[in-house]
Each structure stands twice: as structure tokens, then as C-alpha cells.
Design a protein around this motif. Structure first.
Motif, short mmCIF file in Angstrom:
data_model
loop_
_atom_site.label_atom_id
_atom_site.label_comp_id
_atom_site.label_asym_id
_atom_site.label_seq_id
_atom_site.Cartn_x
_atom_site.Cartn_y
_atom_site.Cartn_z
N LYS A 1 20.36 24.38 1.37
CA LYS A 1 19.16 23.70 0.89
C LYS A 1 18.45 23.06 2.08
CE LYS A 1 19.52 24.17 -3.67
NZ LYS A 1 18.48 24.75 -4.55
N HIS B 1 24.66 9.41 -1.29
CA HIS B 1 25.76 10.28 -1.74
C HIS B 1 27.07 9.51 -1.80
CE1 HIS B 1 28.22 13.88 -2.18
NE2 HIS B 1 28.93 13.51 -1.13
N ALA C 1 26.11 22.09 -0.22
CA ALA C 1 26.07 22.21 -1.67
C ALA C 1 26.52 20.92 -2.35
CB ALA C 1 26.95 23.38 -2.11
N ALA D 1 23.72 18.32 -2.02
CA ALA D 1 22.59 18.76 -2.84
C ALA D 1 22.86 18.49 -4.32
CB ALA D 1 22.31 20.24 -2.60
N ALA D 2 24.12 18.67 -4.74
CA ALA D 2 24.47 18.46 -6.14
C ALA D 2 24.29 17.00 -6.56
CB ALA D 2 25.91 18.90 -6.40
N THR D 3 24.40 16.07 -5.62
CA THR D 3 24.17 14.66 -5.93
C THR D 3 22.78 14.43 -6.50
OG1 THR D 3 25.71 13.94 -4.21
CG2 THR D 3 24.06 12.34 -4.91
N ALA E 1 20.97 16.84 -8.09
CA ALA E 1 20.61 17.90 -9.03
C ALA E 1 19.91 17.33 -10.27
CB ALA E 1 21.85 18.67 -9.44
N THR E 2 20.43 16.22 -10.80
CA THR E 2 19.82 15.59 -11.97
C THR E 2 19.41 14.14 -11.70
OG1 THR E 2 22.01 14.97 -12.81
CG2 THR E 2 21.08 17.07 -13.56
N TYR F 1 15.91 12.49 -5.81
CA TYR F 1 16.04 12.01 -4.43
C TYR F 1 14.85 11.10 -4.12
CZ TYR F 1 15.95 11.70 0.59
OH TYR F 1 15.90 11.20 1.88
#
Length: 451
Positions: A111, A132, A296, A299-301, A303-304, A307
């Protein structure tokens, strides 16, 4: 292109600069900027028709040289199609630049968050790491440079930090390995590596592992002296980060995109960070662009969870089109391999030959098109040619060296007691030898200050 003298135009450019331009990192009345009339390939020239071989790559960013026709054309074509568009949309140039970068980053750094340059890439990488982990502190090395914005300059480990350092930025500095000027009384690379890792783990322990969000390192420190880490060091830092749940951030702003003879310096050490910053060589500096390559897991932190950061010009189409064209040019012309082969066969051997002839050269170090000469007054004591952070009369020996290089037609990169050899990656063998000959002449001036 043959430079055409036009001193009247040069005088007008210089006058306007002196009247209105406020220059970075400078006492404004003590500088005398050269008025540049043009540039092409590895050369630029002034309005008097004097041409200089650029061994600085601008500020170590023109990795494909000046005015590469394919990149110039790509910028022109993008400007005709879509000059700009807001970052919330999917835009072809932006998407393609991200894809090409992600294909070349190590591991799962797939990403890409685009920024305007290296400093704000560092700002956002550290913000991501703190969010994170939920931790406040960042550890960074002395002998480092990470940028001029508030957080980036506070993680910086050179004197440019001092004026902005209020000791409230959540930053703790530590010593990274550098055998030539070891802080660990080491005699070998193995000792330097082991003792530097022990020092770092002790720092983590005394700061409190649960308070440390990130460790940020230049994979190979650039402005601070082109100091390749000893074998095993970066792997050891990676292991410490894994042990304590710390995010590893590698700063590849200067070392990335072929400079070291690999796409990224991390490739030399087989280490995958959690976040990696880039800028400069991503599009040879033709249009400002930087970014963060994100793993990954991090980035998943987001996702919902939104940022909380962004920039108006994130992934600017002109900058991204330049990046696409630059990466394609580097592939088509084999510039990463060129940097590796000519670094090994011409630059490295040439610099070591200069060191044999010039007592002012204390050490040669580097790889690819990323080298430094450590200049000293005394090889035995390793006393630097000028004191740390010298200016004015104290810096006279380095100023004389730089003036001699320019007189010989070479524009040198000079920082403290070092000169760095960082030409464009497509500089030819004949041009490199021309530059080495000019360095040979300039080092004779440095030799005059040896004890």
C-alpha cells in the motif's frame, strides 16, 4: 547541449534571487547562489557558459539525470490530459505509480500513501506507527537526517535539529554502528554490530518497551556520511522490533530507487521493514513526490478506522506521471544494474586509488552510486579535516576543497568533513573518470591541511 553565455540574463536572475528568494538552511546575506542557465544529463551550466559535472545529483535525487526526454514528455502528456485532481479519486497516473512502486518494495509493502516529499513521508510514517501501536516514543539514530518539518527534524540526528528541538517530540536518540568513528570501542565490524545492537536493546529497556512505537533508521545514512551498516545489524534491529512489538521504519528517501545498485537499500540486507519512506529518486525530482510504503498489518489498522492524515497534493497526477516514466526508464535502460556495475568497477576502485595518493582521505565507503570520502587532518588519529558542524574560518579547508573542485569543472557534494560522490545513475564511465580526475586535483588542496 552547448551552453551559450548570456551574462546579462544571469545578472538579472541573480538580482531577483537576492531581492526575493529566501533560501533554506542559510544565513541569507552570507550566501552567493550560482545562477543556473540549464542542465542536461549529468551536467549543468551557468550564464557565463561554464559547465559543471554534477556529482551531487541535485540533492541526491536526479537519479536519471537532468531533462530525460521520456520523463519530460510524460509530464507534458499528463498536463495536456489532466493537470491535477483531488487525492480522494482514483486517477490513472496515481494508480499506476503506486502499482509500480509496490512491485519493487520488499516484502508485503503493497500500500502506498503519497506525500509531497521525504520529510512529510517521515511525518506520516511515524504517525501511522504511533496510531498502530498506541505508543508515544520514537527511537532514532545520531548521524542521521530525516527532513526539515517538525517531527522529521526532531528525529534527525545532526545539528539541523538543534534549533527546533524542544525535547517534547517524544524522540530518543541512540548510536547506530559506524566503525570508523566507533562509539563502542570496537575493532571489527562484528564487534561494532554486536555492541550497537546491545546498546539499542539497552536503550529500549531503559525507555520502556511498552512506550516505544517505532525505530526509524536510514537504511544507509546519506547526508550524515554514507555509512553502510555492518552485516547483521539491520536484521538484528528487525529482531528487536519483533521482540518488543515496535514498528521498524526504514527511511529510503535518499538511498532508494537504484542509488545503491538495488531498487532499495533494504534489498542489500534482506530486511523488510513495517513502513518505508521514499521520495527523491522515485521520479528523479522532476516534480515533488514522496510517500510511505505500508505493510499489510499496518494497512489493516486503517481498514475500517479512518487514517487521520492527508495532503491536498497527495499523488499529484504530474508527479505520479513523472514517477511512472522514471521507473520505466530505469527498467528500460538498466540503470539499477548500471549503478551496481559502475560503482563496483569504476567509482569504488577510483576512489580507493585516490585514497592511496591523498593523505587527506581517511576512509572510502559506499556502494552503487552512493559513496563518501572522509577527509582528515591525520590518518592515525582520524581527526576530521574540519571540526564537527564547522562554519566560517573553521570550515576553510573544506571550502577550499570545494572551490578547487568547481574550478576543475566538478560540482561536489560537501557536508562537514566529507565529500560525497553521488552522480546520476546513468552517468557514463568516461564522465565518472572525468569527475574522479577533478576530485584528484581538489584533494591536493585538502592535502595542504594534513598535519
Amino acid at each position: 547541449m552547448t551552453p551559450q553565455p548570456n551574462p546579462e540574463a544571469g545578472a538579472a536572475v541573480k538580482a531577483a534571487d537576492r531581492a526575493h528568494v529566501f533560501h533554506s538552511w542559510s544565513a541569507q546575506e552570507l550566501i552567493d547562489p550560482l545562477a543556473v542557465a540549464g542542465a542536461e544529463g549529468s551536467y549543468f551550466w551557468d550564464y557565463d557558459g561554464r559547465r559543471y559535472l554534477d556529482f551531487t545529483s541535485g540533492l541526491v535525487y536526479t537519479n536519471i539525470g537532468y531533462q530525460h526526454p521520456k520523463v519530460v514528455a510524460a509530464i507534458q502528456e499528463q498536463a495536456a490530459r489532466m493537470t491535477t485532481f483531488a487525492p480522494a479519486f482514483a486517477v490513472e497516473a496515481r494508480s499506476e505509480a503506486a502499482r509500480l512502486i509496490a512491485e519493487r518494495t520488499p516484502g508485503d509493502l503493497d500500500k502506498i500513501f503519497f506525500t509531497n516529499g521525504g520529510a512529510d513521508a517521515v511525518e506520516h510514517a511515524l504517525r501511522m506507527a504511533r496510531l498502530h501501536t498506541g505508543r508515544p516514543k520514537v527511537l532514532s539514530a545520531y548521524r542521521s537526517y530525516h527532513g526539515g518539518t517538525q517531527q522529521a527534524v526532531n528525529v534527525t540526528g545532526d545539528p539541523r535539529r538543534w534549533a527546533s528541538d524542544s525535547a517534547t517530540a517524544g524522540v530518543v536518540h541512540f548510536w547506530a554502528p559506524f566503525l570508523y568513528r566507533s562509539r563502542f570501542y570496537a575493532q571489527t565490524e562484528e564487534q561494532e554490530c554486536a555492541r550497537a545492537l546491545e546498546h539499542l536493546e539497552t536503550t529500549i529497556a531503559f525507555e520502556g518497551p511498552s512506550t516505544v512505537a517505532a525505530i526509524i533508521l536510514e537504511t544507509i545514512p546519506g547526508t550524515a556520511g554514507v555509512m553502510p551498516p555492518p552485516p547483521g545489524y539491520l536484521a538484528g534491529v528487525r529482531a528487536l522490533c519483533d521482540k518488543y512489538g515496535i514498528v521498524l521504519v526504514l527511511d529510503e528517501v535518499m538511498a532508494g530507487f537504484g542509488r545503491t545498485g538495488t531498487w532499495f537499500a533494504a534489498d542489500l540486507y534482506d530486511v523488510v521493514p513495517d513502513l518505508m519512506t521514499f521520495a527523491k529518486g522515485v521520479n528523479s525530482g522532476y516534480v515533488p513526490l514522496g510517500g510511505v510504503a505500508i505493510s499489510a498489518e499496518i494497512a489493516a489498522t486503517f481498514a475500517t478506522r479512518a487514517y487521520p492524515g492527508g495532503l491536498t497534493y497527495s499523488g499529484h497526477p504530474l508527479a505520479c506521471a513523472a514517477a511512472v516514466a522514471t521507473i520505466n526508464v530505469m527498467e528500460e535502460e538498466g540503470l539499477v544494474g548500471n549503478a551496481a556495475s559502475l560503482g563496483a568497477s569504476v567509482v569504488g576502485p577510483g576512489l580507493r586509488e585516490l585514497a592511496e595518493r591523498h593523505p587527506s582521505v581517511g576512509e572510502v565507503r559506499g556502494t552503487g552510486m552512493f559513496w563518501a570520502l572522509e577527509l582528515v587532518r591525520d590518518r592515525e588519529t582520524r581527526e576530521p579535516l574540519v571540526p564537527y558542524n564547522a562554519s566560517g574560518e573553521a570550515n576553510a579547508p573544506m571550502a577550499a576543497f570545494a572551490a578547487a573542485a568547481k574550478k576543475a569543472g566538478l560540482w561536489p557534494f560537501v557536508n562537514m568533513n566529507r565529500t560525497h560522490v553521488v552522480p546520476p545513475l546513468n552517468t557514463g564511465e568516461a564522465e565518472l573518470k572525468e569527475g574522479l580526475a577533478a576530485l584528484d586535483a581538489a584533494l591536493s588542496v585538502a592535502d595542504e591541511h594534513v598535519r
